[in-house]
Design a protein around this motif. Structure first.
Motif, PDB file in Angstrom:
ATOM      1  N   PHE A 188       1.373  14.694 -14.196  1.00 40.03           N
ATOM      2  CA  PHE A 188       0.556  13.565 -13.763  1.00 40.03           C
ATOM      3  C   PHE A 188      -0.699  13.500 -14.631  1.00 40.03           C
ATOM      4  N   PRO A 189      -0.535  13.178 -15.924  1.00 42.23           N
ATOM      5  CA  PRO A 189      -1.681  13.208 -16.823  1.00 42.23           C
ATOM      6  C   PRO A 189      -2.708  12.120 -16.520  1.00 42.23           C
ATOM      7  N   ARG A 190      -2.253  11.041 -15.912  1.00 36.61           N
ATOM      8  CA  ARG A 190      -3.192   9.960 -15.582  1.00 36.61           C
ATOM      9  C   ARG A 190      -2.622   9.169 -14.413  1.00 36.61           C
ATOM     10  N   LYS A 191      -3.518   8.500 -13.724  1.00 34.93           N
ATOM     11  CA  LYS A 191      -3.079   7.652 -12.630  1.00 34.93           C
ATOM     12  C   LYS A 191      -2.471   6.379 -13.206  1.00 34.93           C
ATOM     13  N   ILE A 192      -1.517   5.800 -12.493  1.00 30.39           N
ATOM     14  CA  ILE A 192      -0.851   4.587 -12.952  1.00 30.39           C
ATOM     15  C   ILE A 192      -0.788   3.565 -11.816  1.00 30.39           C
ATOM     16  N   ASN A 193      -0.460   2.335 -12.168  1.00 30.84           N
ATOM     17  CA  ASN A 193      -0.194   1.329 -11.148  1.00 30.84           C
ATOM     18  C   ASN A 193       1.191   1.613 -10.583  1.00 30.84           C
ATOM     19  N   ILE A 194       1.261   1.752  -9.277  1.00 28.64           N
ATOM     20  CA  ILE A 194       2.548   2.040  -8.648  1.00 28.64           C
ATOM     21  C   ILE A 194       2.837   0.999  -7.579  1.00 28.64           C
ATOM     22  N   ASN A 195       4.071   0.972  -7.141  1.00 25.88           N
ATOM     23  CA  ASN A 195       4.477   0.107  -6.047  1.00 25.88           C
ATOM     24  C   ASN A 195       4.170   0.852  -4.747  1.00 25.88           C
ATOM     25  N   CYS A 196       2.959   0.650  -4.234  1.00 33.85           N
ATOM     26  CA  CYS A 196       2.497   1.389  -3.054  1.00 33.85           C
ATOM     27  C   CYS A 196       3.357   1.103  -1.829  1.00 33.85           C
ATOM     28  N   VAL A 197       3.762  -0.132  -1.652  1.00 35.07           N
ATOM     29  CA  VAL A 197       4.568  -0.498  -0.479  1.00 35.07           C
ATOM     30  C   VAL A 197       5.894   0.252  -0.502  1.00 35.07           C
ATOM     31  N   ALA A 198       6.567   0.234  -1.643  1.00 37.30           N
ATOM     32  CA  ALA A 198       7.865   0.914  -1.749  1.00 37.30           C
ATOM     33  C   ALA A 198       7.704   2.422  -1.577  1.00 37.30           C
ATOM     34  N   ARG A 199       6.676   2.984  -2.174  1.00 34.08           N
ATOM     35  CA  ARG A 199       6.489   4.433  -2.050  1.00 34.08           C
ATOM     36  C   ARG A 199       6.136   4.832  -0.624  1.00 34.08           C
ATOM     37  N   ALA A 200       5.373   3.999   0.068  1.00 34.38           N
ATOM     38  CA  ALA A 200       5.072   4.283   1.476  1.00 34.38           C
ATOM     39  C   ALA A 200       6.351   4.213   2.310  1.00 34.38           C
ATOM     40  N   LYS A 201       7.206   3.230   2.038  1.00 36.76           N
ATOM     41  CA  LYS A 201       8.488   3.134   2.747  1.00 36.76           C
ATOM     42  C   LYS A 201       9.355   4.361   2.459  1.00 36.76           C
ATOM     43  N   ALA A 202       9.191   4.932   1.280  1.00 35.65           N
ATOM     44  CA  ALA A 202       9.981   6.097   0.882  1.00 35.65           C
ATOM     45  C   ALA A 202       9.425   7.400   1.448  1.00 35.65           C
ATOM     46  N   GLY A 203       8.254   7.340   2.094  1.00 38.67           N
ATOM     47  CA  GLY A 203       7.733   8.536   2.738  1.00 38.67           C
ATOM     48  C   GLY A 203       6.448   9.092   2.172  1.00 38.67           C
ATOM     49  N   PHE A 204       5.926   8.497   1.099  1.00 39.38           N
ATOM     50  CA  PHE A 204       4.664   8.987   0.543  1.00 39.38           C
ATOM     51  C   PHE A 204       3.545   8.679   1.537  1.00 39.38           C
ATOM     52  N   ASP A 205       2.630   9.639   1.742  1.00 39.21           N
ATOM     53  CA  ASP A 205       1.503   9.361   2.619  1.00 39.21           C
ATOM     54  C   ASP A 205       0.313   8.870   1.795  1.00 39.21           C
ATOM     55  N   LYS A 206      -0.734   8.472   2.494  1.00 35.71           N
ATOM     56  CA  LYS A 206      -1.895   7.860   1.841  1.00 35.71           C
ATOM     57  C   LYS A 206      -2.548   8.797   0.821  1.00 35.71           C
ATOM     58  N   ASP A 207      -2.626  10.082   1.129  1.00 39.37           N
ATOM     59  CA  ASP A 207      -3.234  11.037   0.201  1.00 39.37           C
ATOM     60  C   ASP A 207      -2.394  11.186  -1.073  1.00 39.37           C
ATOM     61  N   GLU A 208      -1.082  11.221  -0.907  1.00 41.54           N
ATOM     62  CA  GLU A 208      -0.202  11.319  -2.080  1.00 41.54           C
ATOM     63  C   GLU A 208      -0.334  10.082  -2.956  1.00 41.54           C
ATOM     64  N   LEU A 209      -0.373   8.932  -2.326  1.00 40.82           N
ATOM     65  CA  LEU A 209      -0.505   7.686  -3.086  1.00 40.82           C
ATOM     66  C   LEU A 209      -1.839   7.643  -3.827  1.00 40.82           C
ATOM     67  N   ALA A 210      -2.893   8.095  -3.179  1.00 44.76           N
ATOM     68  CA  ALA A 210      -4.211   8.099  -3.819  1.00 44.76           C
ATOM     69  C   ALA A 210      -4.242   9.025  -5.029  1.00 44.76           C
ATOM     70  N   ARG A 211      -3.485  10.095  -4.960  1.00 43.47           N
ATOM     71  CA  ARG A 211      -3.476  11.072  -6.052  1.00 43.47           C
ATOM     72  C   ARG A 211      -2.821  10.531  -7.327  1.00 43.47           C
ATOM     73  N   ILE A 212      -1.848   9.626  -7.186  1.00 45.64           N
ATOM     74  CA  ILE A 212      -1.114   9.141  -8.364  1.00 45.64           C
ATOM     75  C   ILE A 212      -1.392   7.685  -8.695  1.00 45.64           C
ATOM     76  N   SER A 213      -2.037   6.956  -7.805  1.00 49.41           N
ATOM     77  CA  SER A 213      -2.200   5.516  -8.012  1.00 49.41           C
ATOM     78  C   SER A 213      -3.542   5.154  -8.627  1.00 49.41           C
ATOM     79  N   LEU A 214      -3.502   4.224  -9.547  1.00 48.20           N
ATOM     80  CA  LEU A 214      -4.705   3.704 -10.173  1.00 48.20           C
ATOM     81  C   LEU A 214      -5.474   2.809  -9.210  1.00 48.20           C
ATOM     82  N   THR A 215      -4.742   2.122  -8.336  1.00 48.17           N
ATOM     83  CA  THR A 215      -5.353   1.224  -7.362  1.00 48.17           C
ATOM     84  C   THR A 215      -5.269   1.838  -5.978  1.00 48.17           C
ATOM     85  N   GLU A 216      -6.091   1.331  -5.068  1.00 44.69           N
ATOM     86  CA  GLU A 216      -6.049   1.832  -3.703  1.00 44.69           C
ATOM     87  C   GLU A 216      -4.822   1.266  -3.003  1.00 44.69           C
ATOM     88  N   CYS A 217      -4.080   2.135  -2.358  1.00 38.16           N
ATOM     89  CA  CYS A 217      -2.861   1.713  -1.659  1.00 38.16           C
ATOM     90  C   CYS A 217      -3.141   1.459  -0.195  1.00 38.16           C
TER      91      CYS A 217
END
Length: 97
Positions: free
Chosen positions: A68-97
């Motif tokens: 995880f060299p840098r944060k990227i734009n991710i599909n937060c909705v899809a990742r949340a549906k897949a089970g990622f929690d808010k802290d995990e999304l914040a760790r990898i996402s460039l934008t707030e999920c």
């Protein structure tokens, strides 16, 4: 996939583009289910060895440094549906999920 879908949208009147868009929606739905299943098994494995699921990033960094060299734009909705929690999304996402 959402980025590709947005790029294709202006050409959605083309029958071939419509087929591609439909296929991408199927892929996205199947990928969410696939990732969710992996998340369930990861949670199970963590529970068996007494580890918190929040240790995921430490485990990945230990075995795959610089994954995880840098944060990227991710599909937060899809990742949340897949089970990622808010802290995990914040760790990898460039934008707030």
């Amino acid at each position: 996939t959402p980025l590709i879908l947005r790029k294709l949208q202006p050409h959605a009147s083309d029958p071939m583009i419509q087929k591609i868009i439909a296929a991408l929606h199927v892929i996205l739905d199947e990928e969410i289910d696939h990732v969710r299943k992996g998340d369930v098994w990861f949670e199970y494995a963590c529970e068996r060895v007494g580890k918190s699921t929040s240790s995921y990033f430490e485990i990945i960094e230990k075995h795959y440094p610089k994954s995880f060299p840098r944060k990227i734009n991710i599909n937060c909705v899809a990742r949340a549906k897949a089970g990622f929690d808010k802290d995990e999304l914040a760790r990898i996402s460039l934008t707030e999920c």
